[in-house]
Design an enzyme around this catalytic site. Structure first.
Site, PDB file in Angstrom:
ATOM      1  N   ASP A 134     -57.309 -32.738  46.123  1.00 10.04           N
ATOM      2  CA  ASP A 134     -58.289 -33.789  46.384  1.00 10.04           C
ATOM      3  C   ASP A 134     -59.404 -33.284  47.301  1.00 10.04           C
ATOM      4  OD1 ASP A 134     -59.665 -36.071  46.957  1.00 10.04           O
ATOM      5  OD2 ASP A 134     -57.931 -37.243  47.568  1.00 10.04           O
TER       6      ASP A 134
ATOM      7  N   ASP B  78     -65.669 -35.759  45.246  1.00 13.99           N
ATOM      8  CA  ASP B  78     -64.314 -36.308  45.309  1.00 13.99           C
ATOM      9  C   ASP B  78     -63.592 -36.163  43.972  1.00 13.99           C
ATOM     10  OD1 ASP B  78     -62.026 -37.630  45.962  1.00 13.99           O
ATOM     11  OD2 ASP B  78     -62.907 -39.626  45.965  1.00 13.99           O
TER      12      ASP B  78
END
Length: 412
Positions: free
Chosen positions: A289, A86
């Site tokens: 992201d 992440d």
């Protein structure tokens, strides 16, 4: 895993991004806060002795798994854990038996910390984690532990304490180093749809001071660079440090300094172009992201995209069909076996960042083939998940990346 933390928890300015066609047709590399490198503390492990990169194989895919993860060994003795990649959040955490209040079924038993590994609330890493949510954070008692709470866009929640333990790392020059790094020990997990997870936690690669990459930089082990190359068939590799950044074929472009984007990996405002035709949608705040499986556009951009796609497909042998996989799908005269069967019917989408940089998203980077043999759009309506004006470039798009720039902003 769609993460609210990725959207809300990026607080340190991001200064550089590398986007290129790497080994698996998709590469994303980033240098965070490059100017701070000259101000870092004295290296405990000199870079010229250790080497500057460590590589992890990536597992997973966009569909059907919906995420990418890596295996790390943590603790003493070291044990393996699978962590969801992440770039949109700082905190690395894994399930812990501290003891477990509520832990989900995962690939490995929960991590078991010892009392000496607890991080105090007075330590800088704790302040770095909490200041993202509370500018007035203050440690009342330096003997207190550092608690954390992280919430994600799908309403998932992890509660726990910060601990510090061993992370054995093998560098590209063969050196093995075992730094003690701070991470979250999650003893209480809230998941909306509890099922057996394929990961034990999250690997936060954001640019805040609490991230693993920032900690490695402060120890003098790596430059503040992260990168990943992902295959459209699944898998790939992740690296920390700049030793693997190609000397050619890579374009550097500066990250936005605007107050609305300084929490994220963002090249700044963009214009949406469909094929070669401007859609009229400008000023899009775009962030990168990896923790988000799919790509999300705000309402205006999403409606413009859907309108353009549907207009493009009016004379194509495709029909709209309901498919549980994603909201917008089509079927052909027979089930599709791969993206290669259908990409000819679709048009590239481009995000133009001013006159110098273009981010081209080919059809194979925004479409998926479902188990039903239908083709579905992997760009979703962000307003339906509370993203408001944010536009997230997720994992599906990062498999096929093309960034063009007239010249490097600075040398790597």
């Amino acid at each position: 895993m769609e993460k609210k933390g990725k959207v809300m928890m990026m607080w340190v300015l991001f200064l550089g991004l590398v986007l290129s066609s790497c080994c698996f047709s998709g590469c994303f590399a980033a240098e965070q806060n490059r100017n701070k490198q000259t101000k870092s503390t004295t290296a405990l492990f000199p870079l010229d002795r250790i080497g500057s990169s460590v590589v992890f194989p990536i597992r997973g895919n966009v569909y059907p798994d919906g995420y990418y993860y890596v295996a790390l060994t943590i603790g003493n003795p070291p044990k393996p854990y699978f962590l969801d990649i992440d770039t949109g959040s700082d905190l690395t955490w894994l399930q812990c038996d501290a003891p477990c209040v509520r832990c989900n079924k995962a690939p490995h038993p929960p991590f078991r910390p010892n009392k000496n590994s607890l991080v105090s609330c007075s330590e800088p890493i704790c302040a770095a984690l909490h200041v993202m949510d509370d500018d007035n954070y203050k440690c009342e008692d330096p003997h207190d532990q550092c608690d954390y709470e992280v919430e994600y866009a799908d309403q998932a929640l992890s509660l726990g304490v910060l601990v510090r333990d061993a992370f054995p790392l093998r560098f590209t020059n063969g050196s093995i180093v075992i730094p003690r790094l701070g991470f979250g020990c999650g003893y209480d997990q809230h998941v909306p749809n509890p099922t057996a997870s394929k990961t034990d936690g999250v690997l936060g690669l954001g640019n805040g001071d609490s991230s693993i990459v920032s900690q490695l930089r402060k120890l003098g082990l790596t430059r503040n660079v992260i990168g990943h190359c992902i295959s459209g068939r699944g898998g790939g590799f992740l690296f920390f440090g700049d030793a693997l950044v190609p000397s050619s074929g890579v374009v550097w472009t500066p990250m936005s300094r605007s107050s609305s984007a300084d929490k994220h990996y963002s090249p700044g405002p963009a214009e949406l172009v469909y094929g070669t035709k401007p859609t009229g949608v400008k000023g899009l705040l775009v962030i990168f992201d990896t923790g988000s499986t799919y790509t999300y556009f705000n309402l205006q951009a999403y409606q413009a995209l859907i309108s353009s796609v549907r207009k493009d497909l009016t004379k194509m042998p495709l029909k709209v069909v309901d498919d549980n996989a994603l909201p917008v799908c089509w079927k052909g005269t027979k089930p599709f076996k791969s993206i290669q069967d259908v990409k000819k019917y679709f048009t590239p989408v481009t995000l133009s960042f001013g006159k110098k940089a273009r981010f081209v998203i080919p059809p194979e980077a925004y479409l998926i083939i479902t188990s039903n043999g239908n083709v579905c759009l992997g760009i979703l309506n962000g307003s339906e998940v509370g993203l408001e004006n944010l536009n997230i470039i997720g994992g599906i798009v990062m498999m096929k990346i093309c960034f063009r720039h007239t010249q490097p902003t600075w040398a790597s």
